[in-house]
Design a protein around this motif. Structure first.
Motif, short mmCIF file in Angstrom:
data_model
loop_
_atom_site.label_atom_id
_atom_site.label_comp_id
_atom_site.label_asym_id
_atom_site.label_seq_id
_atom_site.Cartn_x
_atom_site.Cartn_y
_atom_site.Cartn_z
N ASP A 143 0.82 -1.22 0.00
CA ASP A 143 0.00 0.00 0.00
C ASP A 143 0.85 1.27 0.00
OD1 ASP A 143 -2.26 -1.63 0.07
OD2 ASP A 143 -2.23 -1.70 2.26
N GLY A 144 1.95 1.24 -0.74
CA GLY A 144 2.80 2.41 -0.88
C GLY A 144 3.77 2.62 0.27
N GLN A 204 4.02 -4.60 -4.10
CA GLN A 204 5.07 -4.46 -5.09
C GLN A 204 6.39 -4.90 -4.47
OE1 GLN A 204 5.80 -0.48 -6.60
NE2 GLN A 204 6.29 -1.32 -8.59
N ALA A 205 7.24 -5.53 -5.27
CA ALA A 205 8.55 -5.99 -4.81
C ALA A 205 9.64 -5.23 -5.56
CB ALA A 205 8.70 -7.49 -5.04
N ALA A 206 10.77 -5.06 -4.91
CA ALA A 206 11.92 -4.42 -5.53
C ALA A 206 13.18 -5.20 -5.17
CB ALA A 206 12.05 -2.98 -5.07
N LEU A 207 14.06 -5.37 -6.14
CA LEU A 207 15.38 -5.94 -5.88
C LEU A 207 16.32 -4.78 -5.62
CD1 LEU A 207 15.93 -8.82 -8.44
CD2 LEU A 207 15.95 -8.98 -5.97
N VAL A 208 17.01 -4.84 -4.48
CA VAL A 208 17.91 -3.75 -4.11
C VAL A 208 19.30 -4.30 -3.82
CG1 VAL A 208 16.07 -2.29 -3.19
CG2 VAL A 208 17.22 -3.90 -1.68
N VAL A 245 0.61 -5.61 -7.74
CA VAL A 245 -0.44 -6.62 -7.67
C VAL A 245 -1.45 -6.14 -6.63
CG1 VAL A 245 -0.97 -8.98 -6.96
CG2 VAL A 245 1.04 -8.52 -8.36
N VAL A 246 -2.73 -6.09 -7.01
CA VAL A 246 -3.79 -5.71 -6.09
C VAL A 246 -4.53 -6.97 -5.67
CG1 VAL A 246 -5.91 -4.38 -5.81
CG2 VAL A 246 -4.02 -3.44 -7.14
#
Length: 144
Positions: free
Chosen positions: A81-82, A107-111, A124-125
């Motif tokens: 949710d942000g 949402q996923a992020a690779l860091v 994705v909701v």
């Protein structure tokens, strides 16, 4: 023969959509250090899925290609949710806690170790449902 042609058209469309998706990923400095384009997708939960959980937990599975991305020191950071979740993950399957009932955007992020974002997944909701304490089977039986 006709079924094979339809299957081929469908397979071709899927392949074309995948190529277009990969081509739209913006390269950055961190991606260059990985030496390959990295693909990140959320497999579960699926878009529009209703998850039934009374424990406020959601099982998450990700697709990370190439799989060697974790060996190069990349980690997964989730946004719900942000808001960035505090825990950083090192595996593509895990359970997220403290996800409460309602509609959620994930949402996923690779860091990298330094916190630079290599790539992000599409949003994705999904919906989380859990039983209400106002509605029980016992109360239905007493009402009769």
């Amino acid at each position: 023969m006709i079924r094979l042609m339809r299957l081929s058209r469908h397979g071709l469309r899927c392949l074309l959509a995948f190529v277009v998706f990969v081509a739209t990923l913006a390269p950055c400095e961190a991606a260059a250090s990985v030496n390959a384009p990295v693909l990140l997708r959320i497999l579960t939960p699926r878009t529009g899925e209703m998850i039934h959980s009374n424990q406020d937990k959601v099982a998450v599975r990700l697709l990370v290609l190439p799989a060697s991305a974790f060996q190069k020191g990349l980690k997964i950071r989730m946004m719900l949710d942000g808001k960035i979740r505090p825990r950083v993950r090192r595996r593509a399957s895990f359970t997220m806690d403290h996800v409460y009932r309602g509609k959620h955007a994930l949402q996923a992020a690779l860091v990298t170790k330094n916190g630079r974002i290599v790539t992000v997944s599409p949003v994705v909701v999904f919906y989380l449902w859990h039983a209400s304490h106002f509605f029980h089977a016992a109360s239905i039986q007493h009402a009769r």
